[in-house]
Motif scaffolding. Structure first.
Motif, PDB file in Angstrom:
ATOM      1  N   ASP A   1     -10.093  -1.741  -8.883  1.00 42.20           N
ATOM      2  CA  ASP A   1      -9.362  -2.239 -10.050  1.00 42.20           C
ATOM      3  C   ASP A   1      -9.460  -1.323 -11.255  1.00 42.20           C
ATOM      4  O   ASP A   1     -10.549  -0.926 -11.667  1.00 42.20           O
ATOM      5  N   ASN A   2      -8.275  -1.069 -11.822  1.00 46.17           N
ATOM      6  CA  ASN A   2      -8.122  -0.281 -13.054  1.00 46.17           C
ATOM      7  C   ASN A   2      -8.791   1.088 -13.010  1.00 46.17           C
ATOM      8  O   ASN A   2      -9.284   1.581 -14.021  1.00 46.17           O
ATOM      9  N   THR A   3      -8.813   1.683 -11.819  1.00 47.22           N
ATOM     10  CA  THR A   3      -9.249   3.073 -11.716  1.00 47.22           C
ATOM     11  C   THR A   3      -8.022   3.954 -11.922  1.00 47.22           C
ATOM     12  O   THR A   3      -6.886   3.472 -11.938  1.00 47.22           O
ATOM     13  N   LYS A   4      -8.269   5.244 -12.058  1.00 45.72           N
ATOM     14  CA  LYS A   4      -7.158   6.192 -12.259  1.00 45.72           C
ATOM     15  C   LYS A   4      -6.171   6.104 -11.078  1.00 45.72           C
ATOM     16  O   LYS A   4      -4.960   6.114 -11.267  1.00 45.72           O
ATOM     17  N   GLY A   5      -6.744   5.995  -9.875  1.00 40.07           N
ATOM     18  CA  GLY A   5      -5.899   5.927  -8.679  1.00 40.07           C
ATOM     19  C   GLY A   5      -4.991   4.721  -8.691  1.00 40.07           C
ATOM     20  O   GLY A   5      -3.807   4.810  -8.354  1.00 40.07           O
TER      21      GLY A   5
ATOM     22  N   ASP B   1       0.857  -1.181   0.000  1.00 39.54           N
ATOM     23  CA  ASP B   1       0.000   0.000   0.000  1.00 39.54           C
ATOM     24  C   ASP B   1       0.897   1.236   0.000  1.00 39.54           C
ATOM     25  O   ASP B   1       1.568   1.522   0.987  1.00 39.54           O
ATOM     26  N   LYS B   2       0.887   1.964  -1.105  1.00 40.54           N
ATOM     27  CA  LYS B   2       1.765   3.127  -1.209  1.00 40.54           C
ATOM     28  C   LYS B   2       1.306   4.274  -0.307  1.00 40.54           C
ATOM     29  O   LYS B   2       2.089   5.173  -0.030  1.00 40.54           O
ATOM     30  N   ASP B   3       0.066   4.250   0.125  1.00 41.89           N
ATOM     31  CA  ASP B   3      -0.393   5.308   1.025  1.00 41.89           C
ATOM     32  C   ASP B   3       0.223   5.154   2.411  1.00 41.89           C
ATOM     33  O   ASP B   3       0.266   6.111   3.181  1.00 41.89           O
ATOM     34  N   LEU B   4       0.679   3.941   2.719  1.00 45.97           N
ATOM     35  CA  LEU B   4       1.294   3.717   4.030  1.00 45.97           C
ATOM     36  C   LEU B   4       2.817   3.753   3.970  1.00 45.97           C
ATOM     37  O   LEU B   4       3.468   4.065   4.965  1.00 45.97           O
TER      38      LEU B   4
ATOM     39  N   ARG C   1      -1.132  -0.854 -14.413  1.00 45.59           N
ATOM     40  CA  ARG C   1      -2.340  -1.519 -14.890  1.00 45.59           C
ATOM     41  C   ARG C   1      -2.578  -2.846 -14.172  1.00 45.59           C
ATOM     42  O   ARG C   1      -1.617  -3.525 -13.806  1.00 45.59           O
ATOM     43  N   ASN C   2      -3.839  -3.190 -14.008  1.00 42.10           N
ATOM     44  CA  ASN C   2      -4.205  -4.443 -13.342  1.00 42.10           C
ATOM     45  C   ASN C   2      -4.654  -5.446 -14.409  1.00 42.10           C
ATOM     46  O   ASN C   2      -5.828  -5.546 -14.740  1.00 42.10           O
TER      47      ASN C   2
END
Lengths: 210, 72
Positions: free
Chosen positions: A130-134, A84-87, A141-142
């Motif tokens: 899945d596969n959202t901009k975020g 998780d890149k947010d962490l 890509r997923n």
């Protein structure tokens, strides 16, 4: 479903770097970050040169996961190690723990400031829808969610790099070894883990008749 | 006098504002990932939660890597 794995057949790898390019292109990986790379040993020595494509091996007991101080890693049901890149705090412990040098750190600013860790995701994205901009911006890509395998393996021209369910890969590799009659051991295993190659791979000693 | 009182009151509020420090540590439980929950790869419009179909698709895709199974 067993576990998702990569294997690289050094008998086939021709060091074309197609896998590296496919990965960079598929995920818009920033300059200076290589989620996958090709390593060549005995370069230029005829008969002894071998190349192998290396990325995150999605270890069953991942050392990166064990040392992460913020526990940002997780393993999916299919055995893919993601984070998780947010962490992530970009401490770099995972880089030192990983035996394959998989974790990469983009330069995030001046003075060599280190950004959040980036690594091969087995084309499975991350903890975003899945596969959202975020997800695409953070992790790429997923492809697994689209029913596709990692771009590096699907792009490999000689099919040296294989990806997918470990059982299927074993079947493919076994058939390949049976047909060519050699190379049963995945090359590099003995180098990496310091064990002797199986004796069955060595030529049988000739019998001296007395 | 009133101005002085207002000034003192505002100053007091500003002075103690730094006392409300929020915790800056991440609560880490050993063996448990702190990552956000991730969707399953088959929970989307394409597979509509059908895990079996997703596995079948991936297996077929993986089998395609075996060139001995192709028509040559």
């Amino acid at each position: 479903m067993a576990r998702m794995k990569f294997i690289c057949d050094a008998e086939r790898c021709i060091e074309c770097n197609g896998c590296v390019t496919a990965c960079k292109n598929e995920h818009d990986v920033p300059w200076g970050v290589n989620r996958r790379r090709v390593v060549t040993l005995n370069d230029g020595i005829v008969g002894a040169e071998r190349s192998i494509s290396v990325a995150c091996m999605h270890c069953s007991d991942a050392p990166c996961k064990a040392v992460c101080p913020v526990n940002c890693f997780y393993t999916t049901d299919d055995g893919v190690v993601l984070h998780d890149k947010d962490l992530c705090i970009g401490c770099g412990y995972c880089f030192y723990a990983c035996p394959f040098g998989a974790p990469q750190f983009p330069q995030a600013g001046a003075f060599g400031l280190r950004g959040k860790m980036d690594k091969c995701t087995f084309c499975a994205g991350g903890p975003e829808k899945d596969n959202t901009k975020g997800e695409i911006e953070k992790y790429g890509r997923n492809r697994l969610a689209e029913g596709k395998l990692p771009a590096c393996a699907e792009m490999c021209s000689t099919k040296a790099l294989l990806a997918g369910d470990g059982d299927v890969l074993s079947d493919i590799y076994r058939e390949r070894v049976m047909r060519r009659g050699r190379g049963g051991d995945l090359w590099g295993h003995a180098t990496a883990y310091g064990v002797k190659a199986a004796t069955s791979q060595q030529p049988a000693p000739t019998q001296q008749k007395s | 006098m009133l101005k002085a009182k207002i000034f003192c009151a505002i100053s007091a509020v500003l002075l103690v504002s730094a006392c409300g420090e929020k915790p800056q540590t991440v609560s880490v439980k050993p063996g448990q990932s702190a990552a956000k929950p991730d969707d399953k790869p088959y929970q989307n419009d394409q597979f509509k939660g059908n895990k079996v179909e997703w596995e079948k698709t991936l297996r077929a895709r993986a089998d395609n890597q075996n060139e001995y199974k192709r028509v040559n």
